[in-house]
Design an enzyme around this catalytic site. Structure first.
Site, mmCIF file in Angstrom:
data_model
loop_
_atom_site.group_PDB
_atom_site.id
_atom_site.type_symbol
_atom_site.label_atom_id
_atom_site.label_comp_id
_atom_site.label_asym_id
_atom_site.label_seq_id
_atom_site.Cartn_x
_atom_site.Cartn_y
_atom_site.Cartn_z
ATOM 1 N N ASP A 8 17.123 -8.933 15.240
ATOM 2 C CA ASP A 8 17.236 -7.369 15.158
ATOM 3 C C ASP A 8 18.484 -7.206 14.751
ATOM 4 O O ASP A 8 19.573 -8.012 14.861
ATOM 5 C CB ASP A 8 16.643 -7.430 16.895
ATOM 6 C CG ASP A 8 16.976 -5.575 17.282
ATOM 7 O OD1 ASP A 8 16.568 -4.857 15.819
ATOM 8 O OD2 ASP A 8 17.502 -5.176 17.900
ATOM 9 N N SER A 9 19.159 -5.456 14.710
ATOM 10 C CA SER A 9 20.289 -5.525 14.511
ATOM 11 C C SER A 9 21.461 -5.586 15.673
ATOM 12 O O SER A 9 22.467 -5.561 15.831
ATOM 13 C CB SER A 9 20.443 -3.902 14.599
ATOM 14 O OG SER A 9 20.150 -2.899 15.412
ATOM 15 N N TYR A 40 20.714 -0.711 12.104
ATOM 16 C CA TYR A 40 19.874 -0.303 11.102
ATOM 17 C C TYR A 40 19.593 0.928 10.944
ATOM 18 O O TYR A 40 18.992 1.823 9.574
ATOM 19 C CB TYR A 40 18.665 -1.495 10.565
ATOM 20 C CG TYR A 40 19.304 -2.860 11.493
ATOM 21 C CD1 TYR A 40 19.914 -3.309 10.548
ATOM 22 C CD2 TYR A 40 17.577 -3.886 11.669
ATOM 23 C CE1 TYR A 40 20.532 -5.151 10.776
ATOM 24 C CE2 TYR A 40 18.270 -5.201 11.159
ATOM 25 C CZ TYR A 40 19.217 -5.572 10.999
ATOM 26 O OH TYR A 40 19.358 -6.940 11.267
ATOM 27 N N GLY A 41 18.793 1.437 11.866
ATOM 28 C CA GLY A 41 18.762 3.555 11.465
ATOM 29 C C GLY A 41 19.029 4.144 10.518
ATOM 30 O O GLY A 41 18.082 4.100 9.922
ATOM 31 N N CYS A 71 12.696 -5.864 15.668
ATOM 32 C CA CYS A 71 12.976 -4.565 15.618
ATOM 33 C C CYS A 71 12.185 -3.170 15.114
ATOM 34 O O CYS A 71 11.579 -4.170 13.715
ATOM 35 C CB CYS A 71 14.389 -4.522 14.745
ATOM 36 S SG CYS A 71 15.149 -3.872 13.873
ATOM 37 N N ASN A 72 11.607 -2.189 15.078
ATOM 38 C CA ASN A 72 10.763 -1.431 14.659
ATOM 39 C C ASN A 72 11.202 -1.129 13.381
ATOM 40 O O ASN A 72 10.437 -1.205 11.828
ATOM 41 C CB ASN A 72 10.706 -0.168 15.372
ATOM 42 C CG ASN A 72 9.877 -0.546 16.767
ATOM 43 O OD1 ASN A 72 10.398 -1.324 17.408
ATOM 44 N ND2 ASN A 72 8.624 -0.569 16.856
ATOM 45 N N THR A 73 12.947 -0.462 13.136
ATOM 46 C CA THR A 73 13.135 -0.470 11.789
ATOM 47 C C THR A 73 13.183 -1.153 11.340
ATOM 48 O O THR A 73 12.571 -0.936 9.245
ATOM 49 C CB THR A 73 15.288 0.267 12.278
ATOM 50 O OG1 THR A 73 14.809 0.712 13.030
ATOM 51 C CG2 THR A 73 15.657 0.595 10.892
ATOM 52 N N GLU A 150 24.274 -0.639 22.559
ATOM 53 C CA GLU A 150 24.899 -1.627 21.642
ATOM 54 C C GLU A 150 26.781 -2.179 22.643
ATOM 55 O O GLU A 150 27.011 -2.596 22.740
ATOM 56 C CB GLU A 150 25.593 -1.000 20.411
ATOM 57 C CG GLU A 150 24.378 -2.103 19.773
ATOM 58 C CD GLU A 150 23.693 -3.576 19.714
ATOM 59 O OE1 GLU A 150 24.650 -4.613 19.827
ATOM 60 O OE2 GLU A 150 22.831 -3.972 20.065
ATOM 61 N N CYS A 182 11.159 2.059 19.752
ATOM 62 C CA CYS A 182 12.965 1.097 18.986
ATOM 63 C C CYS A 182 13.149 -0.098 20.322
ATOM 64 O O CYS A 182 13.268 0.433 21.094
ATOM 65 C CB CYS A 182 14.042 2.082 18.689
ATOM 66 S SG CYS A 182 15.390 1.134 18.854
ATOM 67 N N THR A 183 13.317 -1.323 19.799
ATOM 68 C CA THR A 183 13.695 -2.024 21.144
ATOM 69 C C THR A 183 14.682 -2.255 21.996
ATOM 70 O O THR A 183 14.899 -2.666 22.911
ATOM 71 C CB THR A 183 13.279 -3.616 19.919
ATOM 72 O OG1 THR A 183 14.545 -3.840 19.211
ATOM 73 C CG2 THR A 183 11.811 -4.042 20.003
ATOM 74 N N HIS A 184 15.553 -1.121 21.273
ATOM 75 C CA HIS A 184 16.896 -1.379 22.407
ATOM 76 C C HIS A 184 16.470 -0.092 23.724
ATOM 77 O O HIS A 184 17.101 -0.391 24.632
ATOM 78 C CB HIS A 184 18.098 -0.226 21.490
ATOM 79 C CG HIS A 184 18.433 -1.560 20.349
ATOM 80 N ND1 HIS A 184 18.159 -1.411 19.140
ATOM 81 C CD2 HIS A 184 20.680 -1.754 20.708
ATOM 82 C CE1 HIS A 184 19.787 -2.474 18.836
ATOM 83 N NE2 HIS A 184 20.003 -2.365 19.696
#
Ligand code: DGL
Length: 264
Positions: A8-9, A40-41, A71-73, A150, A182-184
């Site tokens: 993921d980012s 990443y978005g 990561c969805n993005t 983050e 979004c996984t965040h």
């Protein structure tokens, strides 16, 4: 033992790792947090494809037998491309869980919180086409939210203001079900819950994705776990390993060793 790789980012995909760990506690997990490129978005698709390919190659070089694009993005931008580039490696990607959301809603309106890339991607469009079943899907791009998470600033005034701004249009539209695309975002689930109240259903794809990982491991005969032995968790980051270790501890995420990645 070859690990299951995830990337993921940043820390978001650890919400997926957590579920995979729950279902497959004996597997070694290798998680790449590409914090040097976070978020990443806002990045263009071509750049995201190149970044995702580099992350996948790094995991494959370290023996990953399966890769979860946590990561969805990155999934929206690069999942098909990754499967083409690395045909030997099974990939499991993320897509906002519109199908269960459409099955659950009573108001007929489902909200999707995600990055713009995820909202504009083909994966989500296909899922809506196949599974929305006449339910209205209201997309909401959440600029700036990944950055706050983050930072570990889950309760900061900035985070709360952003969440209010993004959730309000969904409630105004009549959504009784909100998809965390979004996984965040599961990391701020309590903060979202506080804003939407108890009657709105919040959906995280991580448990279903972890089940899919179990399925692929079984189908491909990839499980090679000595009975009863707990697997290891290793985090690698293109950012600051000490910062990541502190964040993992503070957010009570699965513990593991944290190593730096210098050559990505
Ligand atoms: N966790 C990523 C996702 O699921 C965050 C994207 C970003 O870095 O902007 O979309």
């Amino acid at each position: 033992m070859p690990p299951i790789g995830l990337f993921d980012s940043g820390i978001g995909g650890i919400t997926v790792l957590r579920e995979v760990r729950r279902l497959l506690p004996g597997e070694d997990l290798l998680y790449l947090a590409d914090q040097a490129h976070c978020p990443y978005g806002p990045r263009p698709i071509d750049e995201l494809r190149a970044i995702a390919a580099t992350c996948a190659a790094w995991l494959i070089e370290r023996g990953a037998k399966l890769i979860v694009v946590a990561c969805n993005t990155a999934s929206a931008a690069a999942l098909g491309d990754l499967r083409q580039r690395f045909p030997e490696t099974p990939f499991v990607g993320m897509v906002p869980p519109v199908k269960p959301a459409a099955a659950h809603t009573r108001s007929g309106v489902v909200g999707v919180l995600a990055t713009p890339t995820t909202l504009e991607g083909n994966l989500l469009r296909d899922v809506i086409e196949h599974w929305a079943n006449g339910v209205r899907v209201v997309p909401q791009a959440c600029h700036g939210l990944v950055e706050c998470i983050e930072e570990g600033a889950l309760d900061s005034p900035t985070t709360v203001v952003l969440l209010q701004r993004y959730v309000a249009p969904l409630l105004d539209a009549g959504a009784d079900t909100i998809v965390l695309g979004c996984t965040h975002y599961p990391l701020v689930l309590p903060q979202i819950r506080a804003l939407v109240g108890d009657d709105v259903h919040l959906l995280d794809a991580a448990p279903a994705v972890a089940q899919r990982v179990v399925q692929v491991v079984q189908e491909r005969g990839l499980a090679e776990v000595p009975a009863g032995m707990p697997g290891s968790v290793t985090y690698a980051t293109t950012g600051d390993p000490q910062r990541l270790a502190r964040l993992i501890e503070r957010l009570d995420l699965p513990r593991g060793s944290v190593i730096p990645v210098t050559s990505l």
